[in-house]
Motif scaffolding. Structure first.
Motif, short mmCIF file in Angstrom:
data_model
loop_
_atom_site.label_atom_id
_atom_site.label_comp_id
_atom_site.label_asym_id
_atom_site.label_seq_id
_atom_site.Cartn_x
_atom_site.Cartn_y
_atom_site.Cartn_z
N TRP A 95 -1.19 -3.04 -4.39
CA TRP A 95 -0.81 -4.15 -5.27
C TRP A 95 -0.37 -5.35 -4.45
CZ3 TRP A 95 2.36 -0.04 -4.28
CH2 TRP A 95 3.71 -0.27 -3.99
N TYR A 107 0.85 -1.19 0.00
CA TYR A 107 0.00 0.00 0.00
C TYR A 107 0.89 1.23 0.00
CZ TYR A 107 -3.94 3.05 1.34
OH TYR A 107 -4.90 4.03 1.37
N SER A 164 -7.82 -3.47 -7.09
CA SER A 164 -8.87 -2.47 -6.93
C SER A 164 -9.45 -2.58 -5.53
CB SER A 164 -9.98 -2.67 -7.97
OG SER A 164 -10.65 -3.91 -7.75
N TYR A 191 -1.09 3.50 -5.01
CA TYR A 191 -1.51 2.19 -5.54
C TYR A 191 -1.66 1.18 -4.41
CZ TYR A 191 -0.03 4.05 -10.08
OH TYR A 191 0.12 4.81 -11.20
N GLU A 227 2.22 5.05 -2.56
CA GLU A 227 2.52 5.70 -3.84
C GLU A 227 1.28 5.79 -4.73
OE1 GLU A 227 5.73 3.36 -5.40
OE2 GLU A 227 7.19 4.18 -3.96
N ASN A 260 -1.61 -4.74 -9.74
CA ASN A 260 -2.45 -3.72 -9.11
C ASN A 260 -3.83 -4.27 -8.75
OD1 ASN A 260 -0.43 -1.83 -9.32
ND2 ASN A 260 -1.20 -0.92 -11.21
#
Length: 328
Positions: free
Chosen positions: A224, A218, A255, A222, A220, A253
């Motif tokens: 992933w 978690y 959502s 993003y 920057e 990545n």
């Protein structure tokens, strides 16, 4: 008037640097891009992406220009560099896999992508270790005018199949060890790593086949996760024999809607933005996950988990020893 003085000072500095580079070039015994058939007896010839380099048999003043692929293996081999580069893109100096305490006394020569040639020149290295992501040939040529320079392979040089199946952090260590003539030391380091893997298996006992692990990064902007091979942690989990959630190559990545799919037995949240554990454990994205409610979600540092070398792999193992075993 002050602007004229500044321009004059910059011009003088440029002339000095150019003079030093020309002198270094003329004193270089072997050119790395135009390798001579006359090989000096007091060097070790190393083949790499840009050709061949004549490396001193016992280099004492090494500069490592990539934290993961050059600095990490040096530290693992017990070699103290005189200079190193860090990752400075976020506005702060960052090392991955190696702590700043481990390079105390060495000079930071700037960002890994654009190190300071002035600082490198001042340190008078006898070996420079760099790496290449496809656009660094000009930088390599300039560095090789200062001192023998070797471009250490990185994961971008691998095919997707090798990327997923070859534990490249181990091969990285072996390559750097070969450059330094320390192959036996690298195998000793890898044996110690494997011994730790076996010790963790024994600690886990029956839990080894009962738990599934998720890893979420978690920061920057993003969120992933891991695919097979994109961080040493995937190879470490494979070595231990643990099941873990992963995604296909290139689909890292996540959502917001898919976070619940990573509600596994144990969750590691890699704190890239350095927000602290309470931020994540109270965050709406995570707090309703069963793994958080069961107190089996752990916030870990990117320095240990976002690394790519054997030193970082061992620090990841430290966290696995700390958090995975549970009293039965």
């Amino acid at each position: 008037m002050s602007n004229q003085y500044q321009r004059l000072a910059k011009l003088c500095l440029l002339m000095v640097i150019s003079s030093i580079l020309i002198t270094a070039c003329s004193q270089q015994v072997v050119q790395t891009t135009h390798f001579s058939s006359q090989i000096p007896s007091d060097c070790r010839v190393v083949q790499h992406v840009f050709g061949k380099t004549c490396v001193p048999l016992d280099p004492q003043r090494i500069i490592a220009l990539d934290p993961i692929f050059t600095l990490d293996p040096l530290i693992a081999l017990g070699v103290e560099p005189i200079g190193f580069a860090s990752y400075n893109g976020s506005g702060e100096e960052v090392l991955l896999g190696v702590s700043f305490d481990e390079v105390e006394g060495a000079k930071n020569v700037g960002d890994a992508g654009q190190p300071s040639f002035e600082k490198i020149l001042v340190l008078k290295p006898d070996l420079i270790l760099t790496t290449d992501y496809g656009d660094d040939e000009q930088k390599y040529k300039l560095l090789s005018k200062i001192a023998p320079t070797v471009s250490v392979p990185n994961e971008s040089h691998l095919s997707p199949e090798d990327y997923e199946n070859k534990p490249w952090f181990k091969e990285n260590l072996r390559f750097v060890a070969k450059v330094l003539g320390q192959e036996a030391k690298s195998e000793e380091v890898l044996r110690q790593y494997q011994n730790r893997i076996e010790a963790l298996k024994n600690r886990l006992g029956n839990q080894l086949h009962q738990i599934e692990v998720s890893v979420i990064f978690y920061g920057e902007g993003y969120i992933w996760t891991i695919s097979k091979g994109n961080y040493p942690v995937s190879f470490i989990l494979d070595d231990v024999g643990l099941r873990y959630k992963s995604v296909p190559y290139g689909e890292w990545n996540l959502s917001i809607e898919t976070i619940s799919e990573y509600d596994s037995d144990i969750l590691f949240i890699v704190d890239v933005d350095k927000r602290g554990a309470s931020f994540y454990l109270q965050h709406p994205l995570f707090r309703d996950l069963e793994v958080v409610k069961n107190n089996r979600a752990y916030v870990v540092s990117q320095e240990n988990w976002r690394s790519g070398g054997i030193s970082g792999a061992n620090k990841t193992l430290n966290d696995l020893f700390k958090y995975l075993p549970e009293d039965e």
